[in-house]
Design a protein around this motif. Structure first.
Motif: not given
Length: 462
Positions: A227-230, A235-242
């Protein structure tokens, strides 16, 4: 006699090789003519006939003269209006007008008053445009004293605030379609997105804070990413970088179970009354309708605003999973109450707001994005998808065109490609074998002639 038999075999081989060349040419021609496009799903074209959607009419007329819009049972946009002139404009645009007593400005003022009251975990509220009311929900964890206090706040706002008790409790669904696991629990992958340099999984923010590691197995041997951004709460979203930096083949497909998936062709905001579909790693594929927008939910962990409210069920582990309709990405699972046995209420983070907040784009195939150039076996990124798809009658909606959940052919062996009747491989293979046979017979004939000449020369000149 032996030479005659050789000539017959040689001639038959030559004729067979020539026939193989003709057959291979026909197979290649047919394969090229029937080649499937990279994308078999597009947003429903029937929606394009509705030039002026309900949301466009609301935007044009303003929130002082309207109170939201939704989709009627017949698929026709319905707009709540507060005066006859606005109703006339709505009808002229081809939509249905419904006269109401409170404008959206009044309804939003009520939600602002609720937000300013002391926060009570287990409560949620949203605007219901169809009844022209603000609906306040309280789950079973809300005490009688807190319920009484909320009722008093609602009474001071006005009679258009409706109080309702609901079963279960409002919780995040931590535990897609595809499962991703970390030390904090299990979630579901939502949609694949990109910033143009790296690819990511868009999922729920409550799944894990920045720095969380995610794996595809319980033994933590197959790392998916980090996870690089949460963003949660609020709000309720996040980014998981491959971990590899790339999503790989089939990045535009979300799993719906049994090895099948739905090809995602764009992103948009939903409409009240729209039929939608949700997929998650715990409960699989389920459907329902959008009941309201811009909902506020008071989870035990904090308050989240701007959510999509639906009557689609969800269970722990479904968090972060995709919400979609007709192949259009709509949201990622946030939380709710109930389960898929008794039903319940589920809230979703809108995809469009998450994409904007994170500065990324949804990954869709090149053809779905309407981009030029040669099709690519991997998906390419592009923001796309018109909100006009929401004008489809709810009963006519579907998840979208199905595709293998693995997508692409990156894992296919050469043998499978050559033997697939939908590819050029079989025809090319027949042509290659025929050419080899033809050249072989020519070589054998030339070699036999050379040896015969040598024997004749030796016998004649010694």
């Amino acid at each position: 006699m032996r030479h005659a038999r050789r000539r017959v075999v040689r001639r038959a081989t030559q004729l067979t090789a020539v026939g193989g060349l003709l057959l291979g040419g026909v197979m290649v021609t047919q394969a090229m003519a029937s080649e499937k496009p990279a994308v078999t799903a597009v947003p429903r074209s029937s929606a394009q006939s509705v030039a002026d959607t309900g949301s466009q009419l609301v935007s044009r007329l303003g929130t002082a003269r309207t109170a939201g819009s939704w989709i009627g049972a017949d698929g026709k946009p319905v707009v709540a209006v507060t005066d006859e002139d606005a109703a006339a404009e709505v009808r002229k645009a081809g939509a249905e007008a419904k006269m109401v007593g409170h404008s959206m400005n009044e309804l939003k003022s009520a939600t602002t008053a609720l937000r300013s009251a002391p926060r009570v975990a287990g409560t949620a509220w949203s605007v219901d445009p169809r009844t022209n009311q603000v609906v306040v929900l309280a789950d079973r964890t809300v005490s009688a004293a807190d319920w009484s206090a909320m009722t008093q706040v609602a009474g001071k706002i006005g009679s258009f605030v409706r109080m309702e008790r609901t079963g279960g409790s409002f919780t995040t669904r931590l535990n897609g379609a595809q499962p991703i696991l970390s030390t904090g629990g299990r979630c579901s992958a939502g949609f694949n997105v990109t910033n143009g340099q790296s690819d990511f999984i868009l999922t729920a923010g409550h799944c894990g804070p920045t720095g969380s590691l995610w794996f595809a197995d319980n033994q933590a041997t197959q790392q998916v990413g980090r996870t690089v951004n949460s963003s949660f709460p609020g709000a309720d979203f996040s980014l998981v970088q491959y971990a590899s930096g790339r999503a790989g083949g089939g990045a535009d497909i979300v799993a719906i179970g049994n090895g099948n998936g739905v090809r995602i062709t764009g992103a948009a905001d939903p409409t009240v009354g729209q039929r939608v579909f949700r997929s998650g790693s715990t409960s699989g594929l389920h459907d329902g309708t959008v009941t309201s927008l811009n909902a506020t939910v008071n989870y035990p962990e904090g308050t989240v605003t701007g959510l999509i409210e639906t009557n689609v069920c969800a269970e722990p582990g479904d968090s972060g999973g995709p919400l979609f309709s007709e192949g259009i990405a709509l949201g990622v699972t946030s939380g709710g109450s109930g389960d898929c046995t008794t039903g319940g209420t589920t809230f979703f983070q809108p995809v469009t707001r998450a994409l904007s907040g994170l500065g990324v784009q949804l990954i869709v195939s090149t053809q779905a994005a309407g981009q030029g150039g040669a099709p690519s076996s991997a998906a390419s990124s592009a923001p796309s998808g018109s909100a006009t798809h929401s004008a489809i009658a709810p009963s006519a909606a579907s998840p979208g065109s199905t595709a293998p959940v693995t997508g692409g052919t990156s894992d296919s062996t050469l043998l499978s490609v050559l033997t697939d009747p939908d590819n050029l491989g079989p025809g090319v293979l027949v042509i290659a074998v025929s050419l080899i046979a033809l050249f072989a017979t020519r070589y054998i004939r030339a070699e036999q002639d050379r040896k015969a000449y040598q024997r004749y020369y030796s016998a004649t000149w010694g």
